[in-house]
Design an enzyme around this catalytic site. Sequence first.
Site, mmCIF file in Angstrom:
data_model
loop_
_atom_site.group_PDB
_atom_site.id
_atom_site.type_symbol
_atom_site.label_atom_id
_atom_site.label_comp_id
_atom_site.label_asym_id
_atom_site.label_seq_id
_atom_site.Cartn_x
_atom_site.Cartn_y
_atom_site.Cartn_z
ATOM 1 N NE ARG A 64 -31.315 -3.240 -7.780
ATOM 2 C CZ ARG A 64 -32.464 -3.729 -7.342
ATOM 3 N NH1 ARG A 64 -32.505 -4.949 -6.909
ATOM 4 N NH2 ARG A 64 -33.563 -3.002 -7.364
ATOM 5 N N GLY A 108 -36.314 -4.314 -14.825
ATOM 6 C CA GLY A 108 -37.200 -4.758 -15.898
ATOM 7 C C GLY A 108 -38.649 -4.381 -15.668
ATOM 8 N NE ARG A 109 -40.944 -7.226 -10.939
ATOM 9 C CZ ARG A 109 -41.639 -7.975 -10.126
ATOM 10 N NH1 ARG A 109 -42.949 -7.934 -10.180
ATOM 11 N NH2 ARG A 109 -41.046 -8.741 -9.263
ATOM 12 N N GLY A 169 -31.054 -5.658 -14.718
ATOM 13 C CA GLY A 169 -31.559 -4.283 -14.758
ATOM 14 C C GLY A 169 -33.005 -4.194 -14.317
ATOM 15 C CG ASP A 203 -30.380 -9.835 -8.965
ATOM 16 O OD1 ASP A 203 -29.791 -10.887 -8.675
ATOM 17 O OD2 ASP A 203 -31.589 -9.795 -9.246
HETATM 18 P P1 AMP Z 1 -36.692 -10.066 -9.023
HETATM 19 O O1 AMP Z 1 -36.992 -11.529 -8.998
HETATM 20 O O2 AMP Z 1 -37.907 -9.219 -8.813
HETATM 21 O O3 AMP Z 1 -35.569 -9.687 -8.117
HETATM 22 O O4 AMP Z 1 -36.241 -9.747 -10.490
HETATM 23 C C1 AMP Z 1 -35.128 -10.311 -11.151
HETATM 24 C C2 AMP Z 1 -34.976 -9.662 -12.497
HETATM 25 O O5 AMP Z 1 -36.102 -9.951 -13.330
HETATM 26 C C3 AMP Z 1 -34.864 -8.146 -12.461
HETATM 27 O O6 AMP Z 1 -34.022 -7.750 -13.500
HETATM 28 C C4 AMP Z 1 -36.278 -7.722 -12.702
HETATM 29 O O7 AMP Z 1 -36.355 -6.423 -13.203
HETATM 30 C C5 AMP Z 1 -36.748 -8.751 -13.717
HETATM 31 N N1 AMP Z 1 -38.204 -8.947 -13.679
HETATM 32 C C6 AMP Z 1 -38.918 -9.556 -12.710
HETATM 33 N N2 AMP Z 1 -40.224 -9.555 -13.019
HETATM 34 C C7 AMP Z 1 -40.360 -8.930 -14.203
HETATM 35 C C8 AMP Z 1 -41.469 -8.608 -15.039
HETATM 36 N N3 AMP Z 1 -42.711 -8.940 -14.727
HETATM 37 N N4 AMP Z 1 -41.208 -7.949 -16.180
HETATM 38 C C9 AMP Z 1 -39.961 -7.611 -16.525
HETATM 39 N N5 AMP Z 1 -38.883 -7.885 -15.778
HETATM 40 C C10 AMP Z 1 -39.071 -8.545 -14.626
HETATM 41 MG MG MG Z 2 -34.560 -8.153 -7.737
#
Ligand code: AMP
Ligand code: MG
Length: 492
Positions: free
Chosen positions: A181, A90-91, A88, A250
């Site tokens: 996605r 997360g940020r 989901g 994702d």
């Molecule tokens: P990503 O590597 O950006 O594709 O993120 C993979 C997952 O980790 C997704 O669910 C993001 O929302 C979560 N995520 C990545 N960085 C953060 C963060 N700093 N805080 C919270 N969730 C994160």
């Molecule tokens: Mg991502």
Amino acid sequence: MTVHFPFQNTYAALPAGFFARVAPTPVVAPRLIKLNRPLAIHLGLDPDRLSSPEGTEILAGKRVPDGADPIAMAYAGHQFGHFVPQLGDGRAILLGEVIDADGVRRDIQLKGSGPTPFSRRGDGRAALGPVLREYVVSEAMAAMGIPTTRSLAAVMTGESVMRETVLPGAVLTRVASSHIRVGTFQYFAARGDTEGVRQLADHVISRHYPQAAQAERPYHALLQGVIARQAELIARWLLVGFIHGVMNTDNSSISGETIDYGPCAFLDQYDPATVFSSIDEQGRYAYANQPRIALWNLTRLAECLLPLFSSDQDKAISEAQTLLADFAETFDAAYQAGLRAKLGLFTARDGDAALAQDLLGAMAQNQADFTLTFRRLGEAALDAAQDSEVRALFTDPAAYDEWAVRWRQRLGEEPQDATRRRNAMRSVNPAFIPRNHRVEAVIQAAMNRDDFAPFEELLTVLSKPYDDQPAFAAYAEPPLPDQRVLQTFCGT
Ligand code: AMP
Ligand code: MG
């Protein structure tokens, strides 16, 4: 001066299980780093108002604009092959959707805007470096005509984020034709929520694949459409030397756009095994693996859709396999057509694929720069005296000479005049790509000296990738040995 967003939100109208309603977390001292004015206008937004203090607060998540319905979207995903049933946003927080000047619905999302119910142990924030990287690379992809999410704005938050070290925080405003996605489908499928899968599929059909609604079997047509768009997208990546770096399900968009720029980078010298991402230790997402991985991801999507295909599981599986078999053909057709265009060929003949493959093989053996080889080939097509510029890129220039004899023979079989051919080649072989050492230099200047002039200049150069731009010729050059940046980091 009120900033008006003409929101028309549809995702937030889906059932409650699709997302969590959550507002961005205000930040201390928002500062606008960059606003993409042409994109703002295209979205029906007023760039002057967006760059006002109030607009900056909105872009930093400090103020929620009227009409927004902020949500974090639910999704799951396979990360490096391992299934995680709940990821989901997360940020990231979706503010809402607007209809752009072409009539296309576009998400406006803040990335780095604070924690959500999906943050797990993360802080919900983004660091300046990855925000600048995503801004530069996504806009470069758009300028090259490759389907991609866009960057509307970058702001600094005035707050620090803790990673391996303390880094300046930032928020990227991302624009996408949607943020749905492969992992969004997996979220419902993994819960056995076939009704959720169906509602999502119906939403996606009306939003991205309207012609599928008219098909005899709409969900089959949907899968067929996603397969075709992904196959064409990955071909476009390979043809410009792009490596996504984290092709998890994702990070694989249903609309067929490039999404979630993390540790992505472009090839300098051609080596199909190239990996940049520091977390990709096995080379799962290496340059040449990307078509295979896309098909793997699409197979995960197909699994989610099986219950919509037929209640007879064997029948559903065999139908899905038939559709997945089209991937290779669509990818290959797009990739080979792209290679022919890169070589200046206007027609297709037997032997073209081998001709292209032999050039790539010679480039790999001789550490030839991918982008420069094809760019200079255009000049050589016009004037054989320019061969010296191409052959100089090969450690053993004779490898090019041998190949060039065959290439010229093949060109001679077509009636096109040389100028027309050269111009056609220039329109598909970019002179300027976001070379990794340039992107890193931009990030370092911003972080160490608060200097955004290199960022601005790089964006200017990359906005016209197919023009020569003699004033910026240095940006076309590969890194010197001591400038090479071999690893990229997610920075999450
Ligand atoms: P990503 O590597 O950006 O594709 O993120 C993979 C997952 O980790 C997704 O669910 C993001 O929302 C979560 N995520 C990545 N960085 C953060 C963060 N700093 N805080 C919270 N969730 C994160
Ligand atoms: Mg991502």
